[in-house]
Design a protein around this motif. Structure first.
Motif, PDB file in Angstrom:
ATOM      1  N   TYR A 187      -4.881   6.358  -1.478  1.00  8.37           N
ATOM      2  CA  TYR A 187      -3.846   5.326  -1.459  1.00  8.37           C
ATOM      3  C   TYR A 187      -4.027   4.380  -2.641  1.00  8.37           C
ATOM      4  O   TYR A 187      -5.095   4.336  -3.250  1.00  8.37           O
ATOM      5  CB  TYR A 187      -3.920   4.508  -0.154  1.00  8.37           C
TER       6      TYR A 187
ATOM      7  N   ILE B 143       0.861  -1.186   0.000  1.00  4.92           N
ATOM      8  CA  ILE B 143       0.000   0.000   0.000  1.00  4.92           C
ATOM      9  C   ILE B 143       0.890   1.226   0.000  1.00  4.92           C
ATOM     10  O   ILE B 143       1.797   1.354   0.831  1.00  4.92           O
ATOM     11  CB  ILE B 143      -0.954   0.001   1.208  1.00  4.92           C
ATOM     12  N   THR B 144       0.636   2.104  -0.973  1.00  2.66           N
ATOM     13  CA  THR B 144       1.410   3.334  -1.107  1.00  2.66           C
ATOM     14  C   THR B 144       0.483   4.532  -1.015  1.00  2.66           C
ATOM     15  O   THR B 144      -0.704   4.451  -1.346  1.00  2.66           O
ATOM     16  CB  THR B 144       2.164   3.384  -2.452  1.00  2.66           C
ATOM     17  N   ASP B 145       1.061   5.654  -0.575  1.00  2.00           N
ATOM     18  CA  ASP B 145       0.277   6.887  -0.560  1.00  2.00           C
ATOM     19  C   ASP B 145       0.295   7.508  -1.951  1.00  2.00           C
ATOM     20  O   ASP B 145       0.881   6.955  -2.891  1.00  2.00           O
ATOM     21  CB  ASP B 145       0.764   7.843   0.539  1.00  2.00           C
TER      22      ASP B 145
ATOM     23  N   LEU C 154      -3.810   4.393   9.068  1.00  2.00           N
ATOM     24  CA  LEU C 154      -3.507   5.296   7.951  1.00  2.00           C
ATOM     25  C   LEU C 154      -4.183   6.645   8.154  1.00  2.00           C
ATOM     26  O   LEU C 154      -5.296   6.722   8.670  1.00  2.00           O
ATOM     27  CB  LEU C 154      -4.000   4.693   6.632  1.00  2.00           C
TER      28      LEU C 154
ATOM     29  N   LYS D  53      -7.009   1.869  -6.506  1.00  2.00           N
ATOM     30  CA  LYS D  53      -7.023   3.113  -5.741  1.00  2.00           C
ATOM     31  C   LYS D  53      -8.130   3.047  -4.699  1.00  2.00           C
ATOM     32  O   LYS D  53      -9.210   2.518  -4.974  1.00  2.00           O
ATOM     33  CB  LYS D  53      -7.278   4.275  -6.703  1.00  2.00           C
TER      34      LYS D  53
END
Length: 86
Positions: A67, A33-35, A62, A81
């Motif tokens: 994300y 999981i990325t921002d 979070l 997304k």
């Protein structure tokens, strides 16, 4: 690959999200999981079974924002997304 399908719900998510993966074969992978800036915020190792696998992700830590979740090992699954709200 039409045999590789996945989804995340609910969107937006506040505490827990469910990821459903449909696969043609069993494999080991990592959810990443990325921002919105591409920084990795969490990872989770998973075993994806042939057929349908369901994973619950605890995302309460979070911050609010947008994300993406992707699989580290497989390019068959497009990143998804999702929005995190408190």
């Amino acid at each position: 690959n039409p045999g590789a399908l996945w989804s995340i719900h609910p969107v937006p998510v506040s505490v827990k999200a469910t990821v459903t993966v449909t696969a043609t074969e069993t494999s080991h992978d990592v959810f990443v999981i990325t921002d919105i800036n591409g920084r990795v915020v969490t990872t989770q190792q998973v075993e994806i079974k042939a057929g349908t696998s369901i994973f619950e992700l605890d995302l309460h830590r979070l911050s609010e924002g947008t994300y993406f979740i992707r699989m580290n090992q497989s390019d068959k699954y497009s990143p998804l997304k999702f929005i995190k709200v408190d």
